[in-house]
Design a protein around this motif. Structure first.
Motif, mmCIF file in Angstrom:
data_model
loop_
_atom_site.group_PDB
_atom_site.id
_atom_site.type_symbol
_atom_site.label_atom_id
_atom_site.label_comp_id
_atom_site.label_asym_id
_atom_site.label_seq_id
_atom_site.Cartn_x
_atom_site.Cartn_y
_atom_site.Cartn_z
ATOM 1 N N GLY A 103 6.916 22.872 25.884
ATOM 2 C CA GLY A 103 8.175 23.675 25.704
ATOM 3 C C GLY A 103 7.768 25.018 25.300
ATOM 4 O O GLY A 103 8.570 26.139 25.990
ATOM 5 N N SER A 104 7.055 25.239 24.559
ATOM 6 C CA SER A 104 6.425 26.773 24.106
ATOM 7 C C SER A 104 5.766 27.380 25.425
ATOM 8 O O SER A 104 6.015 28.665 25.664
ATOM 9 C CB SER A 104 5.746 26.814 23.027
ATOM 10 N N THR B 18 8.315 28.417 27.975
ATOM 11 C CA THR B 18 9.249 29.583 27.597
ATOM 12 C C THR B 18 8.276 30.772 27.577
ATOM 13 O O THR B 18 8.946 31.673 28.173
ATOM 14 C CB THR B 18 9.399 29.460 26.188
ATOM 15 N N ASN B 19 6.956 30.815 27.482
ATOM 16 C CA ASN B 19 6.261 31.831 27.673
ATOM 17 C C ASN B 19 5.853 32.236 29.285
ATOM 18 O O ASN B 19 6.159 33.559 29.623
ATOM 19 C CB ASN B 19 4.774 31.715 27.065
ATOM 20 N N VAL C 273 9.248 34.138 30.281
ATOM 21 C CA VAL C 273 9.475 35.366 29.805
ATOM 22 C C VAL C 273 8.642 36.388 30.724
ATOM 23 O O VAL C 273 8.978 37.202 31.138
ATOM 24 C CB VAL C 273 8.975 35.519 28.346
#
Length: 121
Positions: free
Chosen positions: A22-23, A26-27, A30
């Motif tokens: 998930g992280s 997200t990166n 972005v």
């Protein structure tokens, strides 16, 4: 390779694979948003000049870094495991002269009711 039989502390465990994915997602999102913004600004901002070239390089190069960083997981081997035994006391510390308290135990035995005319035991 010999596996350790000792318990591992919950605070030294690596993040769950779902959280790590998930992280990384997200990166990635972005970075791709920044790339899209660079592309739009490159076309919209006039007069064209050096800033247009910088925005074009950002729009061209950012997808490569976004994909590479999204596919590379964190190295969990560098995390040092903390053994839980260090946090626990070795033995209870009771002074030898202190009286030992025994717990109060109430025992209940279930018996069938005596039959009529049978002698009680």
């Amino acid at each position: 390779m010999k596996k350790s039989t000792r318990a591992q502390s919950a605070t030294s465990l690596p993040p769950a694979p779902r959280d790590e994915a998930g992280s990384r997602m997200t990166n990635y999102l972005v970075m791709m948003t920044v790339r899209a913004t660079c592309f739009v600004l490159m076309v919209v901002v006039t007069p064209y000049g050096w800033h247009t070239a910088v925005l074009a390089v950002g729009a061209i190069v950012l997808p490569y870094f976004a994909v590479v960083l999204a596919n590379v997981g964190k190295d969990t081997r560098s995390t040092r495991a903390v053994t839980p035994e260090r946090a626990l006391p070795a033995a209870p510390t009771v002074p030898p002269t202190a009286p030992v308290e025994r717990p109060h135990v109430i025992r209940l035995d279930e018996q069938s009711p005596p039959e009529a005319g049978a002698p009680e035991k």
